[in-house]
Design a protein around this motif. Structure first.
Motif, PDB file in Angstrom:
ATOM      1  N   ASP A 206     -11.217  53.467   4.282  1.00 25.50           N
ATOM      2  CA  ASP A 206     -11.924  53.627   5.555  1.00 25.50           C
ATOM      3  C   ASP A 206     -11.080  54.305   6.629  1.00 25.50           C
ATOM      4  O   ASP A 206     -11.424  54.257   7.807  1.00 25.50           O
ATOM      5  N   GLY A 207      -9.991  54.929   6.236  1.00 21.06           N
ATOM      6  CA  GLY A 207      -9.080  55.549   7.188  1.00 21.06           C
ATOM      7  C   GLY A 207      -7.859  54.696   7.451  1.00 21.06           C
ATOM      8  O   GLY A 207      -6.848  55.169   7.957  1.00 21.06           O
ATOM      9  N   ARG A 208      -7.919  53.441   7.090  1.00 21.79           N
ATOM     10  CA  ARG A 208      -6.787  52.515   7.236  1.00 21.79           C
ATOM     11  C   ARG A 208      -6.660  51.622   6.012  1.00 21.79           C
ATOM     12  O   ARG A 208      -5.603  51.507   5.434  1.00 21.79           O
ATOM     13  N   LEU A 209      -7.742  50.968   5.605  1.00 20.18           N
ATOM     14  CA  LEU A 209      -7.711  50.029   4.481  1.00 20.18           C
ATOM     15  C   LEU A 209      -8.225  50.688   3.208  1.00 20.18           C
ATOM     16  O   LEU A 209      -9.173  51.454   3.233  1.00 20.18           O
ATOM     17  N   PHE A 210      -7.579  50.356   2.070  1.00 19.83           N
ATOM     18  CA  PHE A 210      -8.038  50.854   0.779  1.00 19.83           C
ATOM     19  C   PHE A 210      -8.171  49.705  -0.201  1.00 19.83           C
ATOM     20  O   PHE A 210      -7.522  48.663  -0.056  1.00 19.83           O
ATOM     21  N   LYS A 211      -9.042  49.898  -1.175  1.00 27.36           N
ATOM     22  CA  LYS A 211      -9.197  48.946  -2.280  1.00 27.36           C
ATOM     23  C   LYS A 211      -9.533  49.754  -3.523  1.00 27.36           C
ATOM     24  O   LYS A 211     -10.500  50.508  -3.543  1.00 27.36           O
TER      25      LYS A 211
ATOM     26  N   ASP B  83      -2.866  34.948 -10.996  1.00 25.21           N
ATOM     27  CA  ASP B  83      -1.970  35.984 -10.482  1.00 25.21           C
ATOM     28  C   ASP B  83      -1.980  35.971  -8.949  1.00 25.21           C
ATOM     29  O   ASP B  83      -3.020  36.128  -8.324  1.00 25.21           O
ATOM     30  N   LYS B  84      -0.803  35.792  -8.342  1.00 24.95           N
ATOM     31  CA  LYS B  84      -0.678  35.796  -6.884  1.00 24.95           C
ATOM     32  C   LYS B  84      -0.444  37.201  -6.350  1.00 24.95           C
ATOM     33  O   LYS B  84      -0.424  37.415  -5.152  1.00 24.95           O
ATOM     34  N   GLY B  85      -0.246  38.155  -7.235  1.00 23.08           N
ATOM     35  CA  GLY B  85      -0.094  39.541  -6.827  1.00 23.08           C
ATOM     36  C   GLY B  85       1.353  39.984  -6.716  1.00 23.08           C
ATOM     37  O   GLY B  85       2.268  39.179  -6.611  1.00 23.08           O
ATOM     38  N   LEU B  86       1.523  41.288  -6.759  1.00 21.87           N
ATOM     39  CA  LEU B  86       2.828  41.921  -6.654  1.00 21.87           C
ATOM     40  C   LEU B  86       2.772  42.912  -5.500  1.00 21.87           C
ATOM     41  O   LEU B  86       1.973  43.837  -5.519  1.00 21.87           O
ATOM     42  N   PRO B  87       3.599  42.724  -4.471  1.00 13.81           N
ATOM     43  CA  PRO B  87       3.588  43.671  -3.359  1.00 13.81           C
ATOM     44  C   PRO B  87       4.103  45.036  -3.794  1.00 13.81           C
ATOM     45  O   PRO B  87       4.949  45.133  -4.682  1.00 13.81           O
ATOM     46  N   PHE B  88       3.588  46.096  -3.155  1.00 12.91           N
ATOM     47  CA  PHE B  88       4.054  47.438  -3.472  1.00 12.91           C
ATOM     48  C   PHE B  88       4.059  48.302  -2.225  1.00 12.91           C
ATOM     49  O   PHE B  88       3.389  48.003  -1.241  1.00 12.91           O
TER      50      PHE B  88
ATOM     51  N   GLY C 258      -4.733  47.317   0.207  1.00  9.48           N
ATOM     52  CA  GLY C 258      -3.762  47.301   1.284  1.00  9.48           C
ATOM     53  C   GLY C 258      -4.162  48.254   2.385  1.00  9.48           C
ATOM     54  O   GLY C 258      -5.343  48.490   2.612  1.00  9.48           O
ATOM     55  N   TYR C 259      -3.153  48.832   3.045  1.00  6.14           N
ATOM     56  CA  TYR C 259      -3.426  49.729   4.154  1.00  6.14           C
ATOM     57  C   TYR C 259      -2.530  50.959   4.085  1.00  6.14           C
ATOM     58  O   TYR C 259      -1.487  50.950   3.439  1.00  6.14           O
ATOM     59  N   ALA C 260      -2.973  52.011   4.760  1.00  4.00           N
ATOM     60  CA  ALA C 260      -2.220  53.263   4.818  1.00  4.00           C
ATOM     61  C   ALA C 260      -1.636  53.411   6.213  1.00  4.00           C
ATOM     62  O   ALA C 260      -2.259  53.033   7.205  1.00  4.00           O
ATOM     63  N   GLU C 261      -0.437  53.982   6.267  1.00  3.96           N
ATOM     64  CA  GLU C 261       0.233  54.277   7.533  1.00  3.96           C
ATOM     65  C   GLU C 261       0.658  55.731   7.533  1.00  3.96           C
ATOM     66  O   GLU C 261       0.970  56.289   6.483  1.00  3.96           O
ATOM     67  N   ASN C 262       0.701  56.327   8.686  1.00  5.18           N
ATOM     68  CA  ASN C 262       1.277  57.668   8.856  1.00  5.18           C
ATOM     69  C   ASN C 262       0.699  58.716   7.916  1.00  5.18           C
ATOM     70  O   ASN C 262       1.413  59.574   7.414  1.00  5.18           O
ATOM     71  N   PHE C 263      -0.580  58.634   7.625  1.00  5.60           N
ATOM     72  CA  PHE C 263      -1.268  59.633   6.794  1.00  5.60           C
ATOM     73  C   PHE C 263      -0.665  59.795   5.407  1.00  5.60           C
ATOM     74  O   PHE C 263      -0.659  60.874   4.854  1.00  5.60           O
ATOM     75  N   GLY C 264      -0.114  58.763   4.815  1.00  2.00           N
ATOM     76  CA  GLY C 264       0.385  58.931   3.461  1.00  2.00           C
ATOM     77  C   GLY C 264       1.143  57.766   2.890  1.00  2.00           C
ATOM     78  O   GLY C 264       1.235  57.622   1.683  1.00  2.00           O
ATOM     79  N   ASP C 265       1.728  56.925   3.715  1.00  2.00           N
ATOM     80  CA  ASP C 265       2.448  55.769   3.195  1.00  2.00           C
ATOM     81  C   ASP C 265       1.462  54.628   2.985  1.00  2.00           C
ATOM     82  O   ASP C 265       0.569  54.406   3.794  1.00  2.00           O
ATOM     83  N   MET C 266       1.638  53.897   1.879  1.00  2.00           N
ATOM     84  CA  MET C 266       0.738  52.797   1.552  1.00  2.00           C
ATOM     85  C   MET C 266       1.542  51.511   1.364  1.00  2.00           C
ATOM     86  O   MET C 266       2.657  51.544   0.841  1.00  2.00           O
ATOM     87  N   VAL C 267       0.958  50.407   1.777  1.00  2.00           N
ATOM     88  CA  VAL C 267       1.533  49.087   1.584  1.00  2.00           C
ATOM     89  C   VAL C 267       0.405  48.211   1.067  1.00  2.00           C
ATOM     90  O   VAL C 267      -0.705  48.251   1.606  1.00  2.00           O
ATOM     91  N   GLY C 268       0.677  47.444   0.019  1.00  2.00           N
ATOM     92  CA  GLY C 268      -0.405  46.634  -0.500  1.00  2.00           C
ATOM     93  C   GLY C 268       0.017  45.606  -1.514  1.00  2.00           C
ATOM     94  O   GLY C 268       1.205  45.287  -1.663  1.00  2.00           O
ATOM     95  N   LEU C 269      -0.980  45.109  -2.241  1.00  2.00           N
ATOM     96  CA  LEU C 269      -0.803  44.069  -3.232  1.00  2.00           C
ATOM     97  C   LEU C 269      -1.534  44.478  -4.515  1.00  2.00           C
ATOM     98  O   LEU C 269      -2.695  44.877  -4.465  1.00  2.00           O
TER      99      LEU C 269
END
Length: 95
Positions: free
Chosen positions: A40-45, A79-84, A60-71
């Motif tokens: 949606d411009g910020r959040l991805f799934k 499974d509790k997830g693995l951060p990436f 997770g979410y996107a920052e700076n038009f290309g960096d991603m942070v998520g699970l």
């Protein structure tokens, strides 16, 4: 898990049309996952699956038009997830 951290590098190839995403997550020479998802411009799934039927959700979410942070979460309910993190890089030829 032995408590130590292991960094693994892989490639995420993404095509975006509107809020829809498609692509491939390549984890190695013989391990890849096709995915579909939304952004949606910020959040991805993303919903990922490989040819062996192994499935994951990457969100997770996107920052700076290309960096991603998520699970990254497998289909295992325990499974509790693995951060990436991910960073946009110039398109390069693999191999």
């Amino acid at each position: 898990m032995d408590g130590s951290l292991h960094v693994k590098y892989s490639h995420l190839f993404i095509t975006q049309k509107g809020d829809q995403l498609t692509g491939t997550w390549v984890r190695g020479d013989k391990d890849s996952y096709s995915f579909t998802g939304t952004f949606d411009g910020r959040l991805f799934k993303l919903s990922l699956a490989n040819v062996k039927g192994v499935t994951y959700t990457m969100s997770g979410y996107a920052e700076n038009f290309g960096d991603m942070v998520g699970l990254l979460i497998s289909s295992d309910p325990k499974d509790k997830g693995l951060p990436f993190t991910a960073a946009h890089r110039k398109k390069e030829k693999l191999g």
